[in-house]
Design a protein around this motif. Structure first.
Motif, mmCIF file in Angstrom:
data_model
loop_
_atom_site.group_PDB
_atom_site.id
_atom_site.type_symbol
_atom_site.label_atom_id
_atom_site.label_comp_id
_atom_site.label_asym_id
_atom_site.label_seq_id
_atom_site.Cartn_x
_atom_site.Cartn_y
_atom_site.Cartn_z
ATOM 1 N N VAL A 97 0.541 -1.075 -0.316
ATOM 2 C CA VAL A 97 -0.276 0.105 0.025
ATOM 3 C C VAL A 97 0.709 1.278 0.554
ATOM 4 N N ASN A 98 2.267 1.550 0.602
ATOM 5 C CA ASN A 98 2.697 2.411 1.113
ATOM 6 C C ASN A 98 3.460 2.707 -0.698
ATOM 7 N N ILE A 99 4.182 1.856 -1.226
ATOM 8 C CA ILE A 99 4.532 1.787 -1.688
ATOM 9 C C ILE A 99 3.836 2.495 -3.459
ATOM 10 N N ALA A 100 2.277 1.616 -3.162
ATOM 11 C CA ALA A 100 2.004 2.021 -4.516
ATOM 12 C C ALA A 100 1.565 3.632 -4.329
ATOM 13 N N GLU A 101 0.889 4.136 -2.860
ATOM 14 C CA GLU A 101 0.415 5.864 -2.925
ATOM 15 C C GLU A 101 1.477 6.078 -3.113
ATOM 16 N N ASP A 102 2.944 6.249 -2.775
ATOM 17 C CA ASP A 102 3.905 6.751 -3.387
ATOM 18 C C ASP A 102 4.149 6.831 -3.947
ATOM 19 N N TYR A 103 4.660 5.495 -5.490
ATOM 20 C CA TYR A 103 4.660 5.959 -6.353
ATOM 21 C C TYR A 103 3.831 6.683 -7.431
ATOM 22 N N ARG A 116 -5.335 11.661 -4.930
ATOM 23 C CA ARG A 116 -6.040 11.101 -3.335
ATOM 24 C C ARG A 116 -6.003 10.025 -3.558
ATOM 25 N N PRO A 117 -5.161 9.649 -2.877
ATOM 26 C CA PRO A 117 -4.869 8.059 -2.953
ATOM 27 C C PRO A 117 -6.518 7.279 -2.020
ATOM 28 N N ILE A 118 -6.323 5.927 -2.670
ATOM 29 C CA ILE A 118 -7.404 4.992 -2.683
ATOM 30 C C ILE A 118 -7.545 5.178 -0.354
ATOM 31 N N GLY A 175 -1.326 -4.157 -6.230
ATOM 32 C CA GLY A 175 -1.018 -3.930 -7.727
ATOM 33 C C GLY A 175 -2.092 -3.315 -8.749
ATOM 34 N N HIS A 176 -2.698 -4.434 -8.775
ATOM 35 C CA HIS A 176 -3.355 -4.904 -9.984
ATOM 36 C C HIS A 176 -5.409 -3.967 -9.487
ATOM 37 N N GLU A 177 -4.914 -4.081 -8.249
ATOM 38 C CA GLU A 177 -6.189 -3.134 -7.158
ATOM 39 C C GLU A 177 -6.087 -2.305 -7.700
ATOM 40 N N TYR A 178 -5.149 -1.935 -6.995
ATOM 41 C CA TYR A 178 -4.718 0.053 -7.285
ATOM 42 C C TYR A 178 -4.914 0.419 -8.163
ATOM 43 N N ALA A 179 -4.234 0.042 -9.450
ATOM 44 C CA ALA A 179 -4.331 -0.222 -10.762
ATOM 45 C C ALA A 179 -5.760 0.352 -10.949
ATOM 46 N N HIS A 180 -7.306 -0.206 -10.507
ATOM 47 C CA HIS A 180 -8.063 0.153 -10.738
ATOM 48 C C HIS A 180 -8.215 1.154 -9.826
ATOM 49 N N GLY A 181 -8.516 1.339 -9.565
ATOM 50 C CA GLY A 181 -7.888 3.160 -8.790
ATOM 51 C C GLY A 181 -7.455 4.239 -9.380
ATOM 52 N N ILE A 182 -6.717 3.640 -9.540
ATOM 53 C CA ILE A 182 -6.133 4.809 -10.829
ATOM 54 C C ILE A 182 -6.651 5.603 -11.878
ATOM 55 N N GLN A 183 -7.229 4.095 -12.719
ATOM 56 C CA GLN A 183 -8.034 4.046 -14.009
ATOM 57 C C GLN A 183 -9.355 4.992 -13.380
ATOM 58 N N GLY A 209 7.967 -2.307 -11.263
ATOM 59 C CA GLY A 209 9.333 -2.920 -12.020
ATOM 60 C C GLY A 209 10.471 -1.209 -11.978
ATOM 61 N N ASP A 210 9.251 0.220 -12.142
ATOM 62 C CA ASP A 210 9.825 1.641 -11.333
ATOM 63 C C ASP A 210 10.191 1.175 -10.585
ATOM 64 N N SER A 211 9.366 0.474 -9.248
ATOM 65 C CA SER A 211 10.214 0.242 -7.734
ATOM 66 C C SER A 211 11.606 -0.419 -7.562
ATOM 67 N N VAL A 212 11.232 -1.565 -8.364
ATOM 68 C CA VAL A 212 12.683 -2.419 -8.424
ATOM 69 C C VAL A 212 13.959 -0.927 -8.940
ATOM 70 N N ARG A 213 13.288 -0.381 -10.198
ATOM 71 C CA ARG A 213 14.707 0.157 -10.593
ATOM 72 C C ARG A 213 15.278 1.438 -9.578
ATOM 73 N N SER A 214 14.184 1.668 -8.994
ATOM 74 C CA SER A 214 14.273 2.998 -8.623
ATOM 75 C C SER A 214 15.086 2.423 -6.667
ATOM 76 N N GLY A 215 14.968 1.882 -6.898
ATOM 77 C CA GLY A 215 15.820 1.557 -4.984
ATOM 78 C C GLY A 215 15.063 0.996 -4.401
ATOM 79 N N VAL A 216 13.455 1.316 -4.316
ATOM 80 C CA VAL A 216 12.547 0.868 -3.361
ATOM 81 C C VAL A 216 12.273 -0.430 -2.957
#
Length: 272
Positions: A97-103, A116-118, A175-183, A209-216
């Protein structure tokens, strides 16, 4: 192990959701496949880098029990990496949840939009314990409810998948369900359910993938395999028409969409 950022307990309901939502039922991740995982393979732990500070108290989620689903994994199908405890599961959910909100907060800020976070992440145990738009949520499921702006998941089913597939599945699921919130926030509506679902898989892949590349996030040995195994488990049945309401895509389609986002970020997800 993954250590959550201070404050994540405020984002997860300690009790079941009270009352029904007025909107339509959110799109659900399909059930975990009824096959057990072959072999004793060993994925590692998906780790978040710790930025310091005091570790918060764990949330009090309902303790998981035995699921009615015949294929629910038990101790005999637990992964060799020791990813089994409910405490580990709760920590992974909070971190995801934290990482999705930050991302997504960073993505919205970069495009000049307010994020606006879920509103809530709601665990439940029984069918009908949580409702969305007057529809009771079934067991063995996870959904984003657009009207109530919350993600709900069957904690028993999710813990079973966590034990069978590995901790990477938890990050994909959230991540999948959070993506629906972003949609919903972007006003994205597709002609067919499958388009919405495959795009959410791509967005989940981009976030990870972006979280891995950024080192998060740091991937350990076996984590990419866990993503693949989880995606293979949630593909539609072969006889499911692609145009049917509720179609999510075949295992191959879902895997391709996820890894397209994972490797190429949001540019691969047709967000417009």
């Amino acid at each position: 192990m993954i250590i959550p950022r201070p404050g994540y307990t405020d984002r997860i309901d300690r009790d079941a959701w009270e009352g029904n939502c007025d909107g339509t039922l959110g799109i659900a991740v399909a059930r975990v496949a009824r096959r057990g995982r072959g072999g004793a393979g060993g994925g590692g732990r998906l780790r978040r880098r710790w930025s310091g500070g005091e570790r918060p108290q764990e949330p009090r989620e309902p303790a998981p029990g035995q699921s009615r689903q015949a294929a629910s994994p038990g101790p005999e199908t637990t992964r060799a990496d020791g990813t089994t405890s409910v405490e580990e599961f709760k920590t992974d959910i909070g971190d995801a949840v934290n990482i999705a909100e930050d991302y997504w907060g960073a993505q919205f800020k970069a495009s000049g939009q307010q994020f606006r976070p879920i509103r809530r992440i709601v665990p439940y145990q029984r069918e009908g314990e949580v409702a969305c738009g007057g529809q009771a949520l079934p067991r063995n499921n996870a959904v984003y409810c657009s009207q109530g702006d919350f993600i709900a998941y069957d904690v028993n089913w999710s813990v079973a998948a966590f034990r069978q597939v590995g901790d990477a599945f938890v990050f994909y699921l959230l991540g999948h369900e959070y993506a629906h919130g972003i949609q919903a926030r972007l006003g994205i509506r597709s002609s067919f359910t499958i388009q919405q679902e495959l795009q959410a898989d791509c967005m989940a892949g981009a976030y990870l993938g972006d979280s891995v590349r950024s080192g998060v996030l740091k991937l350990d040995t076996g984590d990419l395999d866990e993503f693949r195994e989880g995606l293979l488990a949630v593909g539609d049945d072969p006889d499911q028409p692609w145009f049917a309401e509720g179609s999510h895509g075949t295992a191959e389609q879902r895997t391709d969409s996820f890894f397209r986002g994972y490797e190429n970020s949001l540019d691969a997800c047709d967000l417009g």
